[in-house]
Design an enzyme around this catalytic site. Structure first.
Site, PDB file in Angstrom:
ATOM      1  N   ASP A 221      37.306  45.856  26.567  1.00 52.27           N
ATOM      2  CA  ASP A 221      38.631  46.033  25.668  1.00 52.27           C
ATOM      3  C   ASP A 221      38.975  46.919  26.972  1.00 52.27           C
ATOM      4  O   ASP A 221      39.640  47.362  28.042  1.00 52.27           O
ATOM      5  CB  ASP A 221      37.676  47.828  25.203  1.00 52.27           C
ATOM      6  CG  ASP A 221      38.888  48.302  24.013  1.00 52.27           C
ATOM      7  OD1 ASP A 221      39.160  47.738  23.486  1.00 52.27           O
ATOM      8  OD2 ASP A 221      39.056  49.989  24.671  1.00 52.27           O
ATOM      9  N   GLU A 258      40.895  41.783  26.179  1.00 53.67           N
ATOM     10  CA  GLU A 258      41.925  42.258  26.669  1.00 53.67           C
ATOM     11  C   GLU A 258      43.068  42.731  26.941  1.00 53.67           C
ATOM     12  O   GLU A 258      43.105  43.721  27.430  1.00 53.67           O
ATOM     13  CB  GLU A 258      41.193  43.655  25.137  1.00 53.67           C
ATOM     14  CG  GLU A 258      42.832  44.447  24.045  1.00 53.67           C
ATOM     15  CD  GLU A 258      42.535  45.868  23.538  1.00 53.67           C
ATOM     16  OE1 GLU A 258      42.913  45.696  22.767  1.00 53.67           O
ATOM     17  OE2 GLU A 258      41.775  46.080  24.347  1.00 53.67           O
TER      18      GLU A 258
END
Length: 516
Positions: A221, A258
């Site tokens: 993330d 990401e």
């Protein structure tokens, strides 16, 4: 229709670590919304385990679970214990059983690892907030207000991934002046990766999940935001070190980042991460499918992107998606138009790279931000029959009235689900299409409403395949250029009605054909 003889003996992706990500299709799951096993209304790990046969039948080779560690929020992107399972979702024993059952079905398990920040309720931050003399103070980023002002750091530009304009926050009741940095909001303080003890702790967390628990990799993330934009090379350096730690702990383990920015700035992340999501392509696919014309020149864009990535790492994996937990669902972006949703699926599952399905995408689930509306309960059946539908919130966009539940679509050979299942099965069986490292080549075909490209396996020992997509509501006769003189026959069609004749092929409305 005929099928390529070479494709019949190729099996779907194995859970073998060295192949995770290199072939097959991945599936993103928000555990809270997926399947409820104990009747409390909240999806859980045992619910996911109960649906592994469904995922195997769909043709999925790996599942990505959004965060499952303890957290005070519904989404769990602010962790309070990196070594635990949130009790709402079950126990560590439940998770180990899920991994075992998934591996028995040749399905890999990837978890969301949220290293960018913790919760303010994490014991690290609870200790750090006691003041500068605390051993955990340096786990986070602190500055005095005068220094924040002097360095012109008081505000940040709002970005696609964070609406926080004022990222410096004070600890309530603190006797010291320093403020902590929280890019996303005050409840998520950023970690300080310049502090070696914190780095080593993070590496221990990764080893724990890989070797002690047995996961097959991580989705990382906010991978671009460990450091501010002006210090971005430090991000690259950290992920290279992280990649070495992961590979040493479990050779072949998969990592996907990401990283939402320009291709030139994504490319360096491939030095440490095996895959990164292609968000620009996601937006492009939705646009050209909606307009029913390749106004963006998708193949030219991808050719440039892949060359850029390959310059850094020839073994890059381009992670493809139509939507995810942070973006409006493709079902709503295309206004529930099933024919266009099938075209989007055709592109996702035939372009080179690793396709990700966001749970419910295969049945056309709908959703528009705020985030809760794009993370609604999966529709297994009509409500009266749906014993595993989660009830943590009622669907606003995806209900039995707006979206046909899975049970109804499974019985309909023309449904969106049946389309996904058949397309994934063919992709998994084909030596070129299932090679997520296969490479893209442009064609000489230039016709309005058509997207056409050539793929060749990364090994170079498989035949070329030509893939032709009709984005429009009418059949199109596609004329080959001299470059496609090797094309001999259609080996797969998503809809009946294609025909091959010497130097041309007719592609049905909203159809796709694969030619060898």
């Amino acid at each position: 229709m005929t099928t390529s003889p070479a494709s019949a003996s190729v099996n779907p992706a194995s859970v073998n670590q060295l192949r995770t990500g290199r072939s097959g299709v991945h599936y993103e799951i928000f555990v809270r919304s997926f399947a409820d096993s104990n009747g409390d209304g909240i999806g859980d790990l045992n619910g996911v385990t109960s649906k592994l046969d469904y995922l195997k039948d769909l043709g999925v080779s790996a599942i990505w679970l959004m965060p499952i560690s303890p957290s005070p929020t519904y989404h769990k992107y602010d962790v309070t214990d990196y070594y635990g399972i949130d009790p709402e979702y079950g126990t560590m024993d439940d998770f180990r059983r899920l991994i075992t059952e998934a591996h028995q079905r040749d399905i890999a398990v990837i978890i969301d690892l949220v290293l960018h920040h913790t919760s303010i309720r994490h014991p690290w931050f609870q200790e750090a907030a006691k003041g500068p003399d605390n051993p955990y103070w340096h786990y986070y980023k602190w500055l005095r207000p005068d220094e924040i002002k002097r360095r012109k750091l008081a505000t940040r530009d709002i970005t696609a991934d964070s609406g926080e304009k004022n990222p410096w926050h004070s600890v309530k009741g603190a006797s010291y002046p320093e403020q902590y940095y929280g890019m996303f909001w005050s409840g998520m303080p950023d970690l300080n990766f310049d502090y070696r003890p914190l780095r080593e702790e993070v590496f221990s967390i990764a080893r724990f999940w890989l070797t002690n628990v047995g996961v097959d990799g991580f989705r990382l993330d906010a991978a671009r935001h460990l450091y501010r934009e002006s210090e971005e090379p430090k991000n690259h350096e950290f992920w290279q070190e992280f990649g070495r730690v992961v590979e040493a702990a479990k050779p072949g383990a998969y990592t996907v980042g990401e990283v939402w920015t320009r291709p030139e700035r994504i490319a360096p992340y491939f030095r440490g991460l095996k895959a990164n999501f292609n968000f620009d392509l996601q937006l492009m696919v939705a646009e050209i499918v909606r307009q029913e014309d390749d106004t963006e020149d998708l193949v030219e864009f991808l050719t440039y992107v892949h060359k850029t990535f390959s310059n850094v790492n020839p073994e890059f994996i381009d992670a493809l998606l139509l939507s995810n937990h942070d973006q409006n669902r493709i079902g709503s972006m295309l206004k529930g138009n099933i024919a266009q949703l099938k075209v989007a699926a055709n592109l996702l599952l035939t372009l080179p790279g690793l396709p990700y399905l966001y749970y419910g995408e295969e049945i056309g689930m709908l959703g528009v931000k705020p985030d809760e509306n794009i993370r609604e309960p999966f529709l297994w059946d009509i409500r009266a029959n749906d014993t595993q539908r989660t009830r943590w919130r009622r669907g606003t966009y995806s209900t039995s009235q707006t979206v046909r539940p899975l049970a109804q679509q499974q019985a309909n050979p023309d449904s969106l689900f049946s389309h996904y299942k058949r397309l994934i099965a063919y992709r998994n069986s084909h030596p070129v299409l299932t090679d997520n490292l296969s490479r893209l080549f442009p064609t000489g075909i230039r016709q309005k409403g058509i997207v056409a490209f050539i793929r060749q396996a990364s090994t170079g020992d498989a035949p070329l395949v030509l893939v032709v997509h009709n984005l429009t509501r009418k059949p199109i006769e596609v004329v080959f250029s001299p470059d496609e003189s090797w094309c001999r026959c259609v080996v797969f069609e998503t809809l009946p009605g294609s025909s091959f004749n010497d130097d041309r092929v007719t592609v049905p409305a909203y159809g796709c054909v694969v030619i060898e």
